[in-house]
Design an enzyme around this catalytic site. Structure first.
Site, PDB file in Angstrom:
ATOM      1  N   ASP A 168       0.779  -1.263   0.067  1.00  0.00           N
ATOM      2  CA  ASP A 168      -0.036  -0.094  -0.108  1.00  0.00           C
ATOM      3  C   ASP A 168       0.883   1.252   0.066  1.00  0.00           C
ATOM      4  O   ASP A 168       0.759   2.228   0.975  1.00  0.00           O
ATOM      5  CB  ASP A 168      -0.700  -0.116   1.240  1.00  0.00           C
ATOM      6  N   GLU A 403       3.161  -8.060   7.334  1.00  0.00           N
ATOM      7  CA  GLU A 403       1.928  -8.491   7.236  1.00  0.00           C
ATOM      8  C   GLU A 403       2.066  -9.793   6.076  1.00  0.00           C
ATOM      9  O   GLU A 403       1.298  -9.858   5.350  1.00  0.00           O
ATOM     10  CB  GLU A 403       1.086  -7.588   6.776  1.00  0.00           C
ATOM     11  N   TYR A 456      -7.069  -3.066  12.575  1.00  0.00           N
ATOM     12  CA  TYR A 456      -7.824  -2.055  12.080  1.00  0.00           C
ATOM     13  C   TYR A 456      -9.469  -2.118  12.427  1.00  0.00           C
ATOM     14  O   TYR A 456     -10.329  -1.933  11.516  1.00  0.00           O
ATOM     15  CB  TYR A 456      -7.592  -1.901  10.548  1.00  0.00           C
ATOM     16  N   GLU A 492       0.492  -1.290  14.249  1.00  0.00           N
ATOM     17  CA  GLU A 492      -0.184  -0.433  13.569  1.00  0.00           C
ATOM     18  C   GLU A 492      -1.592  -0.307  13.965  1.00  0.00           C
ATOM     19  O   GLU A 492      -2.151  -1.406  14.305  1.00  0.00           O
ATOM     20  CB  GLU A 492      -0.242  -1.218  12.075  1.00  0.00           C
TER      21      GLU A 492
HETATM   22  C1  BDP Z   1      -1.441  -2.366   6.920  1.00  0.00           C
HETATM   23  C2  BDP Z   1      -0.109  -2.226   6.049  1.00  0.00           C
HETATM   24  C3  BDP Z   1      -0.012  -0.913   5.649  1.00  0.00           C
HETATM   25  C4  BDP Z   1      -1.197  -0.153   5.047  1.00  0.00           C
HETATM   26  C5  BDP Z   1      -2.137  -0.161   6.157  1.00  0.00           C
HETATM   27  C6  BDP Z   1      -3.428   0.591   5.702  1.00  0.00           C
HETATM   28  O1  BDP Z   1       0.800  -2.710   6.626  1.00  0.00           O
HETATM   29  O2  BDP Z   1       1.126  -0.800   4.557  1.00  0.00           O
HETATM   30  O3  BDP Z   1      -0.705   1.193   4.538  1.00  0.00           O
HETATM   31  O4  BDP Z   1      -2.353  -1.330   6.254  1.00  0.00           O
HETATM   32  O5  BDP Z   1      -4.124  -0.022   5.175  1.00  0.00           O
HETATM   33  O6  BDP Z   1      -2.209  -3.545   6.501  1.00  0.00           O
HETATM   34  O7  BDP Z   1      -3.481   1.866   5.948  1.00  0.00           O
END
Ligand code: BDP
Length: 579
Positions: A168, A403, A456, A492
């Site tokens: 991404d 990931e 997320y 993250e």
């Molecule tokens: C994670 C990835 C990262 C993405 C992020 C996203 O590690 O590179 O930019 O999600 O979706 O899965 O913002």
């Protein structure tokens, strides 16, 4: 691999500036027509270091897939006649073929690490011509992984490359870091490796040097006083009542290495790292990671080294009370790592292993997956990263992938080899890898010292439902703990946020949603005493490839791409000030 330094013996010439540049219109025409044989024609001006993609107004260059050519003429001073002369690239993304005066000098694969070649014999008196062919093509044997194929255009009938990426961020390419020519004497210091430990109040520096002559080393403190010295290619320096390198309070000694005619200075921070079943200890004290996953990314320059940006980023990290960052998803510039050493920012150093699918579970793509060649190249990249960064006090942990599909059955044997490789190179630093899979499915975290999770909730799942974040995140973190009994790091969590979009009640993409999203995640994190830190995704907004999920890039930054704060920055600043 030593960074080029300038001193009373060694000289450095920086070839940064405007280079000649030409994009290939037909696949590999530059090689077929031997563009390296003569000065490049039909060129445009291109700055180095920079990505070439966003500099011009030409969309075909921004989206080019394949090779481009760079050229620079230079002189080396006559007074360098007795010297050994080396040409060194900080990084070229992703493949480079380098020619000097029309002859091939070296090739390098991998867009984020340095490479060099001695040019003493290949140099001509007077003017020299350096030509560099650069390709951005990625396949399954590359890191990052990608897929490309040659397709026939349905309208023109011409063939062209098509590139698919499984990561991404925009696939910026070009000569991204400085190109330098440096000298050493003919008998020279090849390499130095240091590791440090403490003994009561004293610091111990274990050094080993590779050189063509007898070695003498001294260690000077920040005031310039010599505090230890030794003879021989390896040894231990004892520093009485040592000043330790601490997060936020860096202290660097200078290790001066003398080898008859040569001299090299290496800044050294004395610190220890240890991981227990629930803590990450730096100098014996529990360290809680507060910070970000980042990107090397900015408007127009793309991924080109920009020290203005680097200084600004570090200022923002200090302002917000961050103490650490991860070099997601590739090694960052050497200049940035040196800044982290000087300023006491703690770094998790990541290889460009992103987009790794092992097994064709979903049969979505027809191409092959990660294979034996990828594994060998992954190990080689880890070696190159280790060789470059081994002496940095700021590097406290290696991240071997981001990931990867670690639920796939091939992941365990693959990562067993990868982890064994980095541990054999460096027994002093812990190892991690960031996870997006479900805890029940993960196969590899048993191999790691720290379990790192990217999550997320209420973004990619349960869209807009902030209320699910706390219970789901808490349960998830507890599950990782229960399965592995290791410290857990949240590497993250983040929500796309359009700067200036305000909504009450909060809705997705608004600044208020990002604030609530982070607060709820942080509440879950705070309820788990085995969590050793939080890295928000992402430090700043950044450019991505084209997809309907991204409007002019990924907007999960706490800062905008221009490095100004969104509302969440003030909330996080308050939290990290108190934590
Ligand atoms: C994670 C990835 C990262 C993405 C992020 C996203 O590690 O590179 O930019 O999600 O979706 O899965 O913002």
């Amino acid at each position: 691999m030593l960074y080029p330094v300038e001193n009373e013996i060694r000289q450095v010439m920086d070839l940064s500036g405007i280079w000649e540049f030409r994009k290939e219109e037909k696949e590999e025409e530059g090689f077929h027509e031997k563009w390296y044989r003569k000065p490049l024609v039909h060129t445009i001006e291109m700055p180095v270091p920079a990505s070439y993609n966003d500099v011009t107004t030409d969309r075909s260059l921004r989206d080019h897939v394949g090779w481009v050519w760079y050229e620079k003429e230079f002189y080396v001073p006559d007074r360098w006649k007795e010297e050994r002369i080396v040409l060194r690239f900080g990084s070229v993304t992703h493949h480079a073929v380098v020619y000097l005066n029309g002859d091939e000098l070296m090739r390098h694969k991998g867009g984020f690490l340095p490479f060099e070649h001695e040019i003493t014999e290949a140099l001509q008196p007077g003017k020299n011509r350096l030509t560099v062919a650069v390709s951005n093509l990625l396949d399954w044997t590359c890191l990052p992984c990608g897929e490309h194929r040659i397709v026939q255009d349905e309208f023109t009938g011409e063939t062209r490359h098509e590139q698919e990426m499984h990561f991404d961020f925009f696939n910026y390419a070009g000569i991204h870091r400085p190109v330098k020519i440096y000298t050493t004497p003919m008998a020279y210091i090849h390499d130095i490796c240091v590791t440090t430990e403490t003994d009561g109040e004293d610091g111990l520096i274990h050094y080993s040097a590779e050189a063509d002559a007898q070695i003498h080393v001294t260690l000077t403190d920040a005031q310039g006083s010599i505090v230890a010295s030794a003879e021989g290619t390896s040894g231990i320096l004892r520093v009485q009542k040592a000043h330790l390198w601490n997060p936020g309070k860096a202290y660097l000694y200078d290790l001066e290495i003398y080898a008859e005619t040569d001299h090299y200075t290496l800044p050294v921070g004395i610190r220890t790292i240890r991981v227990t079943d629930r803590q990450f200890l730096i100098n014996g004290k529990p360290f809680y990671f507060k910070g970000f996953g980042k990107h090397e990314d900015s408007d127009i320059r793309g991924k080109g080294l920009d020290q203005v940006l680097n200084v600004r980023d570090f200022e923002l990290m200090k302002w917000i009370h961050a103490n650490s960052f991860r070099t997601s998803h590739y090694p960052y510039s050497e200049e940035l790592m040196q800044m982290a050493d000087r300023q006491g920012l703690v770094v998790i150093d990541e290889v460009p292993a992103v987009g790794m699918c092992f097994f064709d579970t979903h049969k979505v793509f027809t191409a092959e997956r990660v294979n034996e060649e990828t594994c060998a190249y992954h190990m080689q990249t880890l070696t190159e990263l280790y060789e470059r960064d081994k002496n940095h006090a700021c590097v406290v942990m290696w991240s071997v992938a981001n990931e990867a599909h670690t639920s796939d059955e091939e992941a365990l044997p693959y990562f067993s080899r990868i982890c064994a490789h980095i541990r054999a190179l460096d027994p002093t630093r812990p190892v991690t890898s960031t996870m997006c899979v479900d805890v029940a499915e993960d196969q590899i975290s048993q191999l790691l010292d720290v379990v790192s999770v990217n999550r997320y909730y209420s973004w990619y799942s349960d869209c807009g439902r902030i209320e699910v974040v706390y219970p789901k995140m808490k349960k998830d973190l507890e599950n990782w703990r229960e399965k592995y009994h290791k410290p857990v790091l949240v590497t993250e969590y983040g929500a796309d946020t359009i700067a200036g979009l305000h909504k009450l009640p909060e809705v997705m993409f608004s600044e208020e949603y990002q604030v609530e999203f982070l607060k709820e995640n942080n509440r879950a994190i705070d309820s788990c005493d085995f969590v050793i830190g939080e890295h928000i995704w992402c430090f700043a907004d950044f450019m991505t490839g084209y997809t309907v999920q991204r409007i002019d890039g990924n907007k999960k930054g706490i800062f905008t791409r221009e490095r100004q704060p969104k509302s969440a920055a003030f909330v996080i600043r308050q939290r990290w000030m108190e934590k």
